[in-house]
Design an enzyme around this catalytic site. Sequence first.
Site, PDB file in Angstrom:
ATOM      1  N   LYS A  94      -2.927  -1.088  -8.369  1.00  0.00           N
ATOM      2  CA  LYS A  94      -4.295  -1.039  -7.823  1.00  0.00           C
ATOM      3  C   LYS A  94      -5.317  -0.860  -8.952  1.00  0.00           C
ATOM      4  CE  LYS A  94      -5.635  -0.956  -4.102  1.00  0.00           C
ATOM      5  NZ  LYS A  94      -6.122  -2.044  -3.202  1.00  0.00           N
ATOM      6  N   ASN A 142      -7.263   9.369   1.036  1.00  0.00           N
ATOM      7  CA  ASN A 142      -6.289   9.027   2.079  1.00  0.00           C
ATOM      8  C   ASN A 142      -6.971   8.859   3.436  1.00  0.00           C
ATOM      9  OD1 ASN A 142      -4.662  10.358  -0.077  1.00  0.00           O
ATOM     10  ND2 ASN A 142      -3.005   9.945   1.359  1.00  0.00           N
ATOM     11  N   HIS A 174       5.372  12.497  -8.162  1.00  0.00           N
ATOM     12  CA  HIS A 174       4.462  12.818  -7.043  1.00  0.00           C
ATOM     13  C   HIS A 174       3.149  13.451  -7.521  1.00  0.00           C
ATOM     14  CE1 HIS A 174       4.498  14.636  -2.683  1.00  0.00           C
ATOM     15  NE2 HIS A 174       3.415  13.938  -2.939  1.00  0.00           N
ATOM     16  N   TYR A 185       2.451   1.706  -7.478  1.00  0.00           N
ATOM     17  CA  TYR A 185       1.363   1.346  -6.552  1.00  0.00           C
ATOM     18  C   TYR A 185       0.017   1.566  -7.212  1.00  0.00           C
ATOM     19  CZ  TYR A 185      -2.253   2.118  -3.031  1.00  0.00           C
ATOM     20  OH  TYR A 185      -3.442   2.096  -2.338  1.00  0.00           O
ATOM     21  N   SER A 210       0.784  -1.239   0.000  1.00  0.00           N
ATOM     22  CA  SER A 210       0.000   0.000   0.000  1.00  0.00           C
ATOM     23  C   SER A 210       0.817   1.292   0.000  1.00  0.00           C
ATOM     24  CB  SER A 210      -0.938   0.008   1.214  1.00  0.00           C
ATOM     25  OG  SER A 210      -0.182   0.139   2.409  1.00  0.00           O
ATOM     26  N   THR A 248      -8.678   2.644  -4.703  1.00  0.00           N
ATOM     27  CA  THR A 248      -8.154   3.920  -4.205  1.00  0.00           C
ATOM     28  C   THR A 248      -8.428   5.038  -5.199  1.00  0.00           C
ATOM     29  OG1 THR A 248      -6.075   5.109  -3.833  1.00  0.00           O
ATOM     30  CG2 THR A 248      -5.919   3.129  -5.142  1.00  0.00           C
ATOM     31  N   ASP A 249      -8.492   6.260  -4.697  1.00  0.00           N
ATOM     32  CA  ASP A 249      -8.649   7.404  -5.614  1.00  0.00           C
ATOM     33  C   ASP A 249      -7.400   7.598  -6.472  1.00  0.00           C
ATOM     34  OD1 ASP A 249      -6.925   8.419  -3.657  1.00  0.00           O
ATOM     35  OD2 ASP A 249      -8.127  10.211  -3.232  1.00  0.00           O
ATOM     36  N   GLU A 250      -6.290   6.951  -6.074  1.00  0.00           N
ATOM     37  CA  GLU A 250      -5.052   7.146  -6.833  1.00  0.00           C
ATOM     38  C   GLU A 250      -5.133   6.537  -8.238  1.00  0.00           C
ATOM     39  OE1 GLU A 250      -1.389   6.832  -4.613  1.00  0.00           O
ATOM     40  OE2 GLU A 250      -2.435   7.182  -2.731  1.00  0.00           O
TER      41      GLU A 250
HETATM   42  P1  NAD Z   1      -1.594  -1.704   5.063  1.00  0.00           P
HETATM   43  O1  NAD Z   1      -0.330  -1.690   4.277  1.00  0.00           O
HETATM   44  O2  NAD Z   1      -1.625  -1.055   6.396  1.00  0.00           O
HETATM   45  O3  NAD Z   1      -2.085  -3.219   5.271  1.00  0.00           O
HETATM   46  C1  NAD Z   1      -2.045  -4.162   4.253  1.00  0.00           C
HETATM   47  C2  NAD Z   1      -2.293  -5.544   4.883  1.00  0.00           C
HETATM   48  O4  NAD Z   1      -2.302  -6.511   3.814  1.00  0.00           O
HETATM   49  C3  NAD Z   1      -1.200  -5.976   5.872  1.00  0.00           C
HETATM   50  O5  NAD Z   1      -1.805  -6.510   7.038  1.00  0.00           O
HETATM   51  C4  NAD Z   1      -0.437  -7.041   5.109  1.00  0.00           C
HETATM   52  O6  NAD Z   1       0.165  -8.027   5.950  1.00  0.00           O
HETATM   53  C5  NAD Z   1      -1.512  -7.619   4.218  1.00  0.00           C
HETATM   54  N1  NAD Z   1      -0.967  -8.267   3.016  1.00  0.00           N
HETATM   55  C6  NAD Z   1      -0.033  -7.756   2.166  1.00  0.00           C
HETATM   56  N2  NAD Z   1       0.224  -8.651   1.200  1.00  0.00           N
HETATM   57  C7  NAD Z   1      -0.567  -9.735   1.432  1.00  0.00           C
HETATM   58  C8  NAD Z   1      -0.750 -10.965   0.780  1.00  0.00           C
HETATM   59  N3  NAD Z   1      -0.041 -11.297  -0.317  1.00  0.00           N
HETATM   60  N4  NAD Z   1      -1.668 -11.845   1.264  1.00  0.00           N
HETATM   61  C9  NAD Z   1      -2.385 -11.525   2.390  1.00  0.00           C
HETATM   62  N5  NAD Z   1      -2.217 -10.379   3.066  1.00  0.00           N
HETATM   63  C10 NAD Z   1      -1.321  -9.479   2.589  1.00  0.00           C
HETATM   64  O7  NAD Z   1      -2.687  -1.076   4.088  1.00  0.00           O
HETATM   65  P2  NAD Z   1      -3.941  -0.146   4.445  1.00  0.00           P
HETATM   66  O8  NAD Z   1      -3.497   1.256   4.483  1.00  0.00           O
HETATM   67  O9  NAD Z   1      -4.677  -0.725   5.564  1.00  0.00           O
HETATM   68  O10 NAD Z   1      -4.787  -0.320   3.091  1.00  0.00           O
HETATM   69  C11 NAD Z   1      -5.732  -1.361   2.960  1.00  0.00           C
HETATM   70  C12 NAD Z   1      -6.324  -1.318   1.549  1.00  0.00           C
HETATM   71  O11 NAD Z   1      -6.918  -0.034   1.319  1.00  0.00           O
HETATM   72  C13 NAD Z   1      -5.285  -1.507   0.457  1.00  0.00           C
HETATM   73  O12 NAD Z   1      -5.873  -2.288  -0.558  1.00  0.00           O
HETATM   74  C14 NAD Z   1      -5.022  -0.095  -0.036  1.00  0.00           C
HETATM   75  O13 NAD Z   1      -4.625  -0.087  -1.397  1.00  0.00           O
HETATM   76  C15 NAD Z   1      -6.375   0.550   0.145  1.00  0.00           C
HETATM   77  N6  NAD Z   1      -6.339   2.001   0.342  1.00  0.00           N
HETATM   78  C16 NAD Z   1      -5.668   2.526   1.415  1.00  0.00           C
HETATM   79  C17 NAD Z   1      -5.672   3.906   1.606  1.00  0.00           C
HETATM   80  C18 NAD Z   1      -4.984   4.526   2.793  1.00  0.00           C
HETATM   81  O14 NAD Z   1      -5.041   5.752   2.943  1.00  0.00           O
HETATM   82  N7  NAD Z   1      -4.371   3.783   3.677  1.00  0.00           N
HETATM   83  C19 NAD Z   1      -6.314   4.747   0.695  1.00  0.00           C
HETATM   84  C20 NAD Z   1      -6.958   4.165  -0.410  1.00  0.00           C
HETATM   85  C21 NAD Z   1      -6.982   2.789  -0.550  1.00  0.00           C
HETATM   86  P1  TYD Z   2       1.316   9.019   2.006  1.00  0.00           P
HETATM   87  O1  TYD Z   2       0.851   8.970   3.419  1.00  0.00           O
HETATM   88  O2  TYD Z   2       2.498   8.198   1.617  1.00  0.00           O
HETATM   89  O3  TYD Z   2       0.042   8.693   1.099  1.00  0.00           O
HETATM   90  P2  TYD Z   2      -0.137   8.799  -0.519  1.00  0.00           P
HETATM   91  O4  TYD Z   2       1.181   8.986  -1.148  1.00  0.00           O
HETATM   92  O5  TYD Z   2      -0.740   7.469  -0.854  1.00  0.00           O
HETATM   93  O6  TYD Z   2      -1.078   9.946  -0.737  1.00  0.00           O
HETATM   94  O7  TYD Z   2       1.656  10.526   1.647  1.00  0.00           O
HETATM   95  C1  TYD Z   2       0.685  11.549   1.752  1.00  0.00           C
HETATM   96  C2  TYD Z   2       1.298  12.822   1.233  1.00  0.00           C
HETATM   97  O8  TYD Z   2       2.357  13.230   2.099  1.00  0.00           O
HETATM   98  C3  TYD Z   2       1.933  12.694  -0.142  1.00  0.00           C
HETATM   99  O9  TYD Z   2       1.736  13.912  -0.856  1.00  0.00           O
HETATM  100  C4  TYD Z   2       3.405  12.504   0.151  1.00  0.00           C
HETATM  101  C5  TYD Z   2       3.607  13.311   1.401  1.00  0.00           C
HETATM  102  N1  TYD Z   2       4.643  12.844   2.334  1.00  0.00           N
HETATM  103  C6  TYD Z   2       5.627  13.714   2.821  1.00  0.00           C
HETATM  104  O10 TYD Z   2       5.673  14.900   2.449  1.00  0.00           O
HETATM  105  N2  TYD Z   2       6.545  13.229   3.706  1.00  0.00           N
HETATM  106  C7  TYD Z   2       6.529  11.943   4.136  1.00  0.00           C
HETATM  107  O11 TYD Z   2       7.399  11.546   4.947  1.00  0.00           O
HETATM  108  C8  TYD Z   2       5.505  11.060   3.646  1.00  0.00           C
HETATM  109  C9  TYD Z   2       5.453   9.630   4.091  1.00  0.00           C
HETATM  110  C10 TYD Z   2       4.573  11.554   2.759  1.00  0.00           C
END
Ligand code: NAD
Ligand code: TYD
Length: 338
Positions: free
Chosen positions: A154, A179, A276, A150, A85, A125-127
Amino acid sequence: MNVLVTGGCGFIGSNLVRYLLRERPDWKVVNLDRLTYAGNLENLAGLEDDPRHVFVHGDVCDRAGLDRVLAGHAIDAVLHLAAESHVDRSIQGPEVFVTTNVLGTQHLLEACRERGVRRFVQVSTDEVYGSLGPSGAFTEESPLQPSSPYSASKTGADLLALAYHHTFGLDVVVTRCSNNYGRYQFPEKLIPRMVVNALRGEPLPVYGDGQHVRDWLHVEDHCQGLVLALEKGRAGQVYNLGGGAERRNLDLVKGILAELGKPESLIQFVTDRLGHDRRYAIDPAKSRRELGWAPTHTFEQGLGDTVRWYVEHPEWWERVLSGAYRNTVTLTPRGRGA
Ligand code: NAD
Ligand code: TYD
């Protein structure tokens, strides 16, 4: 209802497991997680004796293992969150992103199709939409223009899920969220990284000019959106979930420092991330209209609560930073592979 949550030991997944056990108390939640560096059994502390939650140590790329879980637990629906992720890691090493996010999703879709799983929610994801200019917001109709390995992986997963609906009739719903922030987020992502560094008196690395914008969604609001998508979403449809809280990174980091009473001199501008994305913003009108979903947390309140959680739980992030969390072996008496 027997639900499979993949990635339930990660940030959003562990919040979702807790949310489901609280809000849907008669459901059984099977949590399949490979426990990569991002998976932490300590995110689920307190659930050890809850018979409604079963942890299975497994990989979404292991097709035979998926078949065993789907059949063994008579899974009705899947919430697929397991993924690599972090954008920065995808720039350092893209391959595992393709393996887990694209191939893993395909294995899971195929297993669900063969087993007749009734609903598959793909957490996207919105990405996938790429980067916005200074105005406008992503709708579900916006073109898909991912920029990082990434987001490209996705996008592949998101489109495969929709293709399984179109081609095979699998009941798929895709959610694309902005996010997330909240408790149990791995301190490589912006908010927890900044909080933890500030607490340790270490520099806060802001990429580039810090004017990049993200639309912040509280993880609990996201979990509510996922459950509504599961229960009310129309098959084959995409639903955007956004927090309606656009903030520039630099302003956000200053807000965290103010919350902690730490000086802005800790901010350190560092080399920008490759490729970025400048700005993300979500138009959530369709989710409001069709799912009845709306975020309930304001960003200021949610950020304050989140910062306090990290302040009050140093043992959680200290064990993550030291690597000690990886030695936590079992969650339930049944243990791994239950
Ligand atoms: P995270 O990285 O915190 O957790 C990912 C989890 O997936 C971990 O527990 C890891 O062990 C597990 N995992 C990884 N590879 C695996 C595999 N091959 N088999 C089984 N388990 C596996 O991620 P997160 O931030 O909780 O995100 C969860 C989901 O939401 C992801 O699909 C991510 O793309 C999506 N998402 C996250 C955000 C965000 O802001 N965090 C935003 C948009 C979408
Ligand atoms: P991040 O939490 O990695 O989420 P995403 O890249 O999926 O949006 O980063 C959020 C924003 O913060 C992104 O514009 C990158 C920036 N960033 C920093 O400026 N410094 C940092 O140490 C990190 C991890 C992210």
